[in-house]
Design a protein around this motif. Sequence first.
Motif, PDB file in Angstrom:
ATOM      1  N   ALA A  62      25.017  43.661 121.914  1.00 10.15           N
ATOM      2  CA  ALA A  62      25.997  42.718 121.354  1.00 10.15           C
ATOM      3  C   ALA A  62      26.145  41.492 122.260  1.00 10.15           C
ATOM      4  N   LEU A  63      26.161  41.695 123.556  1.00 11.18           N
ATOM      5  CA  LEU A  63      26.229  40.569 124.488  1.00 11.18           C
ATOM      6  C   LEU A  63      24.970  39.717 124.401  1.00 11.18           C
ATOM      7  N   ASN A  64      23.827  40.363 124.272  1.00 11.06           N
ATOM      8  CA  ASN A  64      22.554  39.657 124.101  1.00 11.06           C
ATOM      9  C   ASN A  64      22.613  38.779 122.853  1.00 11.06           C
ATOM     10  N   MET A  65      23.163  39.324 121.780  1.00 13.16           N
ATOM     11  CA  MET A  65      23.304  38.570 120.536  1.00 13.16           C
ATOM     12  C   MET A  65      24.187  37.344 120.748  1.00 13.16           C
ATOM     13  N   TYR A  66      25.336  37.555 121.355  1.00 13.50           N
ATOM     14  CA  TYR A  66      26.278  36.447 121.544  1.00 13.50           C
ATOM     15  C   TYR A  66      25.710  35.370 122.472  1.00 13.50           C
ATOM     16  N   VAL A  67      25.135  35.799 123.590  1.00 13.22           N
ATOM     17  CA  VAL A  67      24.573  34.848 124.558  1.00 13.22           C
ATOM     18  C   VAL A  67      23.445  34.020 123.940  1.00 13.22           C
ATOM     19  N   ASN A  68      22.607  34.670 123.143  1.00  7.58           N
ATOM     20  CA  ASN A  68      21.421  33.993 122.621  1.00  7.58           C
ATOM     21  C   ASN A  68      21.590  33.349 121.252  1.00  7.58           C
ATOM     22  N   SER A  69      22.707  33.630 120.567  1.00  7.69           N
ATOM     23  CA  SER A  69      22.873  33.026 119.243  1.00  7.69           C
ATOM     24  C   SER A  69      24.291  32.560 118.948  1.00  7.69           C
ATOM     25  N   GLY A  70      25.249  32.965 119.760  1.00  8.95           N
ATOM     26  CA  GLY A  70      26.637  32.601 119.503  1.00  8.95           C
ATOM     27  C   GLY A  70      27.283  33.423 118.400  1.00  8.95           C
ATOM     28  N   GLN A  71      26.543  34.386 117.852  1.00  6.57           N
ATOM     29  CA  GLN A  71      27.077  35.206 116.763  1.00  6.57           C
ATOM     30  C   GLN A  71      27.947  36.339 117.298  1.00  6.57           C
ATOM     31  N   THR A  72      28.881  36.785 116.463  1.00  6.94           N
ATOM     32  CA  THR A  72      29.730  37.919 116.804  1.00  6.94           C
ATOM     33  C   THR A  72      29.704  39.005 115.731  1.00  6.94           C
ATOM     34  N   GLN A  73      29.212  38.682 114.543  1.00  4.33           N
ATOM     35  CA  GLN A  73      29.190  39.655 113.449  1.00  4.33           C
ATOM     36  C   GLN A  73      27.876  40.425 113.441  1.00  4.33           C
ATOM     37  N   ILE A  74      27.989  41.747 113.279  1.00  2.00           N
ATOM     38  CA  ILE A  74      26.846  42.658 113.302  1.00  2.00           C
ATOM     39  C   ILE A  74      26.776  43.408 111.980  1.00  2.00           C
ATOM     40  N   LYS A  75      25.570  43.515 111.427  1.00  6.32           N
ATOM     41  CA  LYS A  75      25.378  44.274 110.187  1.00  6.32           C
ATOM     42  C   LYS A  75      25.173  45.759 110.460  1.00  6.32           C
ATOM     43  N   ARG A  76      24.263  46.063 111.410  1.00  6.49           N
ATOM     44  CA  ARG A  76      23.939  47.467 111.672  1.00  6.49           C
ATOM     45  C   ARG A  76      23.407  47.644 113.080  1.00  6.49           C
ATOM     46  N   ILE A  77      23.557  48.883 113.584  1.00  3.16           N
ATOM     47  CA  ILE A  77      23.127  49.227 114.948  1.00  3.16           C
ATOM     48  C   ILE A  77      22.470  50.605 114.952  1.00  3.16           C
ATOM     49  N   ILE A  78      21.434  50.719 115.768  1.00  2.00           N
ATOM     50  CA  ILE A  78      20.859  52.020 116.063  1.00  2.00           C
ATOM     51  C   ILE A  78      20.862  52.171 117.581  1.00  2.00           C
ATOM     52  N   ALA A  79      21.202  53.346 118.073  1.00  2.00           N
ATOM     53  CA  ALA A  79      21.200  53.632 119.507  1.00  2.00           C
ATOM     54  C   ALA A  79      20.700  55.058 119.703  1.00  2.00           C
ATOM     55  N   PHE A  80      19.923  55.251 120.759  1.00  2.00           N
ATOM     56  CA  PHE A  80      19.364  56.588 121.014  1.00  2.00           C
ATOM     57  C   PHE A  80      18.816  56.691 122.418  1.00  2.00           C
ATOM     58  N   ARG A  81      18.476  57.919 122.797  1.00  2.00           N
ATOM     59  CA  ARG A  81      17.812  58.179 124.074  1.00  2.00           C
ATOM     60  C   ARG A  81      16.311  58.206 123.822  1.00  2.00           C
ATOM     61  N   ASP A  82      15.708  59.363 123.871  1.00  2.00           N
ATOM     62  CA  ASP A  82      14.254  59.489 123.738  1.00  2.00           C
ATOM     63  C   ASP A  82      13.770  59.661 122.308  1.00  2.00           C
ATOM     64  N   GLN A  83      14.683  59.827 121.372  1.00  2.00           N
ATOM     65  CA  GLN A  83      14.290  59.953 119.969  1.00  2.00           C
ATOM     66  C   GLN A  83      15.390  59.401 119.074  1.00  2.00           C
ATOM     67  N   ALA A  84      15.035  59.073 117.865  1.00  2.00           N
ATOM     68  CA  ALA A  84      15.988  58.491 116.913  1.00  2.00           C
ATOM     69  C   ALA A  84      17.161  59.435 116.667  1.00  2.00           C
ATOM     70  N   PRO A  85      18.315  58.888 116.304  1.00  2.00           N
ATOM     71  CA  PRO A  85      19.481  59.728 115.997  1.00  2.00           C
ATOM     72  C   PRO A  85      19.144  60.774 114.936  1.00  2.00           C
TER      73      PRO A  85
END
Length: 144
Positions: A62-85
Motif C-alpha cells: 500500500a505504501l508502494n502504491m501511494y509513493v509511486n502513484s499517489g493512490q489510496t484506493q485498493i481493489k484487491r490484495i493477495i498475501a502469502f508465505r511460500d504458497q498461495a492462500p
Amino acid sequence: MDIWQKLYQAAKVEYHPQDVTPFIYAHNVVSALEAADGQIFVGFCIESCSGVLDLCAERVAALNMYVNSGQTQIKRIIAFRDQAPSGSGSGMPCGACREYLMQLDERNRNLEFMVDYQKRQTITLNELMPNWWGNERYQSAKQK
C-alpha cells in the motif's frame, strides 16, 4: 490469466526470505495489490528484532502504491508465505493492516482479500471490520 493470477505472480517474485542485517529479516511474506486504476504494486514483510518496527507485506504494498502513484484506493490484495492462500486464515491481514487500509481510504472497505486461491474465495475488508470505529470520523469529514 485472471487478475488473481497476475497478483499472485507479481507477489511470488518477491518471495525469497533473507536476512537483510543481523537485525532485519525480509521477504518471508509477500503481497500484491491492484490499485483503483488497475496498476499492480507489490510489497514484502520486513521484520526486525523489535516487533514494533515490523512492516507487513500488505502495508508495504500500500505504501508502494501511494509513493509511486499517489493512490489510496485498493481493489484487491493477495498475501502469502511460500504458497498461495488456501483458506483457514492463510492470506488474512493482521489487525494493524486492516486498520491501516481502512484509514488509508474509506472506499477500501470494499477491497477484496484472497482467502483461498484455488477456489477464488475472497472476503472484503468491511466483512472483516463491520463496525469500524472510524466510520463516524469519515462522515464528520464529509460534512465540513
